[in-house]
Design a protein around this motif. Structure first.
Motif, PDB file in Angstrom:
ATOM      1  N   LEU A   1       6.807 -27.608  -2.344  1.00  0.00           N
ATOM      2  CA  LEU A   1       6.851 -28.454  -1.154  1.00  0.00           C
ATOM      3  C   LEU A   1       7.160 -29.897  -1.510  1.00  0.00           C
ATOM      4  O   LEU A   1       7.833 -30.599  -0.738  1.00  0.00           O
ATOM      5  CB  LEU A   1       5.548 -28.349  -0.361  1.00  0.00           C
ATOM      6  CG  LEU A   1       5.267 -26.978   0.251  1.00  0.00           C
ATOM      7  CD1 LEU A   1       4.018 -27.023   1.116  1.00  0.00           C
ATOM      8  CD2 LEU A   1       6.457 -26.459   1.038  1.00  0.00           C
ATOM      9  N   HIS A   2       6.717 -30.353  -2.669  1.00  0.00           N
ATOM     10  CA  HIS A   2       7.033 -31.724  -3.085  1.00  0.00           C
ATOM     11  C   HIS A   2       8.533 -31.889  -3.302  1.00  0.00           C
ATOM     12  O   HIS A   2       9.125 -32.896  -2.884  1.00  0.00           O
ATOM     13  CB  HIS A   2       6.270 -32.097  -4.352  1.00  0.00           C
ATOM     14  CG  HIS A   2       4.794 -32.196  -4.137  1.00  0.00           C
ATOM     15  ND1 HIS A   2       3.925 -32.622  -5.117  1.00  0.00           N
ATOM     16  CD2 HIS A   2       4.020 -31.919  -3.057  1.00  0.00           C
ATOM     17  CE1 HIS A   2       2.685 -32.606  -4.651  1.00  0.00           C
ATOM     18  NE2 HIS A   2       2.718 -32.174  -3.405  1.00  0.00           N
TER      19      HIS A   2
ATOM     20  N   VAL B   1      10.874 -30.058  -1.875  1.00  0.00           N
ATOM     21  CA  VAL B   1      11.487 -29.949  -0.548  1.00  0.00           C
ATOM     22  C   VAL B   1      11.353 -31.282   0.197  1.00  0.00           C
ATOM     23  O   VAL B   1      12.323 -31.776   0.790  1.00  0.00           O
ATOM     24  CB  VAL B   1      10.862 -28.787   0.255  1.00  0.00           C
ATOM     25  CG1 VAL B   1      11.243 -28.864   1.731  1.00  0.00           C
ATOM     26  CG2 VAL B   1      11.274 -27.450  -0.347  1.00  0.00           C
ATOM     27  N   MET B   2      10.158 -31.879   0.156  1.00  0.00           N
ATOM     28  CA  MET B   2       9.963 -33.152   0.853  1.00  0.00           C
ATOM     29  C   MET B   2      10.867 -34.241   0.283  1.00  0.00           C
ATOM     30  O   MET B   2      11.446 -35.029   1.042  1.00  0.00           O
ATOM     31  CB  MET B   2       8.499 -33.577   0.785  1.00  0.00           C
ATOM     32  CG  MET B   2       7.598 -32.772   1.689  1.00  0.00           C
ATOM     33  SD  MET B   2       5.912 -33.398   1.719  1.00  0.00           S
ATOM     34  CE  MET B   2       5.253 -32.664   0.221  1.00  0.00           C
TER      35      MET B   2
ATOM     36  N   SER C   1      -0.161 -29.868   0.995  1.00  0.00           N
ATOM     37  CA  SER C   1       1.225 -30.335   1.055  1.00  0.00           C
ATOM     38  C   SER C   1       1.921 -29.855   2.318  1.00  0.00           C
ATOM     39  O   SER C   1       2.917 -30.450   2.737  1.00  0.00           O
ATOM     40  CB  SER C   1       1.987 -29.900  -0.199  1.00  0.00           C
ATOM     41  OG  SER C   1       1.464 -30.585  -1.322  1.00  0.00           O
TER      42      SER C   1
ATOM     43  N   LEU D   1       4.278 -32.144   4.510  1.00  0.00           N
ATOM     44  CA  LEU D   1       5.583 -31.683   4.986  1.00  0.00           C
ATOM     45  C   LEU D   1       5.694 -31.862   6.498  1.00  0.00           C
ATOM     46  O   LEU D   1       6.740 -32.266   7.011  1.00  0.00           O
ATOM     47  CB  LEU D   1       5.812 -30.223   4.591  1.00  0.00           C
ATOM     48  CG  LEU D   1       7.140 -29.608   5.033  1.00  0.00           C
ATOM     49  CD1 LEU D   1       8.329 -30.326   4.390  1.00  0.00           C
ATOM     50  CD2 LEU D   1       7.165 -28.121   4.670  1.00  0.00           C
ATOM     51  N   ARG D   2       4.621 -31.582   7.209  1.00  0.00           N
ATOM     52  CA  ARG D   2       4.608 -31.786   8.665  1.00  0.00           C
ATOM     53  C   ARG D   2       4.902 -33.248   8.994  1.00  0.00           C
ATOM     54  O   ARG D   2       5.696 -33.557   9.890  1.00  0.00           O
ATOM     55  CB  ARG D   2       3.271 -31.360   9.264  1.00  0.00           C
ATOM     56  CG  ARG D   2       3.234 -31.443  10.791  1.00  0.00           C
ATOM     57  CD  ARG D   2       1.829 -31.252  11.338  1.00  0.00           C
ATOM     58  NE  ARG D   2       0.913 -32.304  10.901  1.00  0.00           N
ATOM     59  CZ  ARG D   2       0.908 -33.551  11.389  1.00  0.00           C
ATOM     60  NH1 ARG D   2       1.770 -33.916  12.308  1.00  0.00           N
ATOM     61  NH2 ARG D   2       0.031 -34.439  10.943  1.00  0.00           N
TER      62      ARG D   2
ATOM     63  N   ILE E   1       7.368 -22.977   5.311  1.00  0.00           N
ATOM     64  CA  ILE E   1       8.230 -24.162   5.396  1.00  0.00           C
ATOM     65  C   ILE E   1       8.883 -24.222   6.770  1.00  0.00           C
ATOM     66  O   ILE E   1       8.874 -25.265   7.436  1.00  0.00           O
ATOM     67  CB  ILE E   1       9.278 -24.149   4.261  1.00  0.00           C
ATOM     68  CG1 ILE E   1       8.591 -24.324   2.904  1.00  0.00           C
ATOM     69  CG2 ILE E   1      10.333 -25.245   4.484  1.00  0.00           C
ATOM     70  CD1 ILE E   1       9.483 -24.030   1.706  1.00  0.00           C
TER      71      ILE E   1
ATOM     72  N   THR F   1       6.316 -25.034   9.558  1.00  0.00           N
ATOM     73  CA  THR F   1       5.834 -26.415   9.478  1.00  0.00           C
ATOM     74  C   THR F   1       6.876 -27.399   9.985  1.00  0.00           C
ATOM     75  O   THR F   1       6.538 -28.395  10.631  1.00  0.00           O
ATOM     76  CB  THR F   1       5.428 -26.753   8.027  1.00  0.00           C
ATOM     77  OG1 THR F   1       4.406 -25.834   7.620  1.00  0.00           O
ATOM     78  CG2 THR F   1       4.890 -28.167   7.919  1.00  0.00           C
ATOM     79  N   LEU F   2       8.148 -27.118   9.730  1.00  0.00           N
ATOM     80  CA  LEU F   2       9.223 -28.006  10.169  1.00  0.00           C
ATOM     81  C   LEU F   2       9.771 -27.647  11.546  1.00  0.00           C
ATOM     82  O   LEU F   2      10.631 -28.348  12.078  1.00  0.00           O
ATOM     83  CB  LEU F   2      10.358 -27.991   9.146  1.00  0.00           C
ATOM     84  CG  LEU F   2      10.028 -28.623   7.797  1.00  0.00           C
ATOM     85  CD1 LEU F   2      11.155 -28.370   6.809  1.00  0.00           C
ATOM     86  CD2 LEU F   2       9.749 -30.120   7.952  1.00  0.00           C
TER      87      LEU F   2
END
Length: 164
Positions: A41-42, A44-45, A73, A77-78, A116, A119-120
């Protein structure tokens, strides 16, 4: 269209849970970090923030701020998703790779993609997560840590989409 890349790495250590893509993975070790240390996730962010020209996760969620100690995370991400929305950007797609000798991640990849996407607020078909080893080479091959990289594409919302 805007393209961004992200990369992250964390050291494996005992007495920590292993969280990747928001999924707790059964393993004898977890990743060391200020938050839950979710390298996937890091990465991706950072890809999303880079494509948006909004810096990186260190700027938005510094490891010197106790507010982020142990935070999920997925929550970070949110918040990145909210930043994209505030800047009239939407995710076209995300492609990512987790680099880990162990554990085997294939059984968990679908859930990581779904986490993912959920969340997005995007469709799961817009997210791809892969896993690979480095054939026992380097720090990941020696099981000292796990790395991840990601690339994404964003598009700017049209005037019509903004005013819906």
């Amino acid at each position: 269209m805007r393209v961004g890349t992200g990369y992250d790495v964390h050291r494996l250590t005992r007495d920590r849970r292993l969280i990747l893509g928001g999924v707790e993975i059964p393993h004898t070790m977890g990743l060391l970090g200020h938050s839950d240390a979710d390298v996937l996730l890091h990465a991706v962010m950072d890809a999303l923030l880079g494509a948006a020209a909004l810096g990186d996760i260190g700027r938005h969620f510094p490891d010197t701020d106790d507010a982020y100690r142990g935070i999920s995370s997925l929550e970070l991400l949110r918040r990145v998703g909210e930043l994209l929305e505030e800047n009239n950007l939407r995710v076209v797609n995300i492609d990512s790779t987790v680099i880990a000798q162990k554990p085997k991640l294939a059984p968990f990849l679908n859930q990581m993609e779904q986490n993912i996407a959920d969340t997005l607020g995007i469709d799961r078909t817009q997210v791809n997560v892969k896993a690979t080893t480095e054939e026992h080479l380097g720090f990941t091959g020696r099981e000292e840590g796990i790395a991840a990289n990601a690339i994404c594409m964003l598009s700017e919302l049209s005037f019509t989409e903004i005013n819906r």
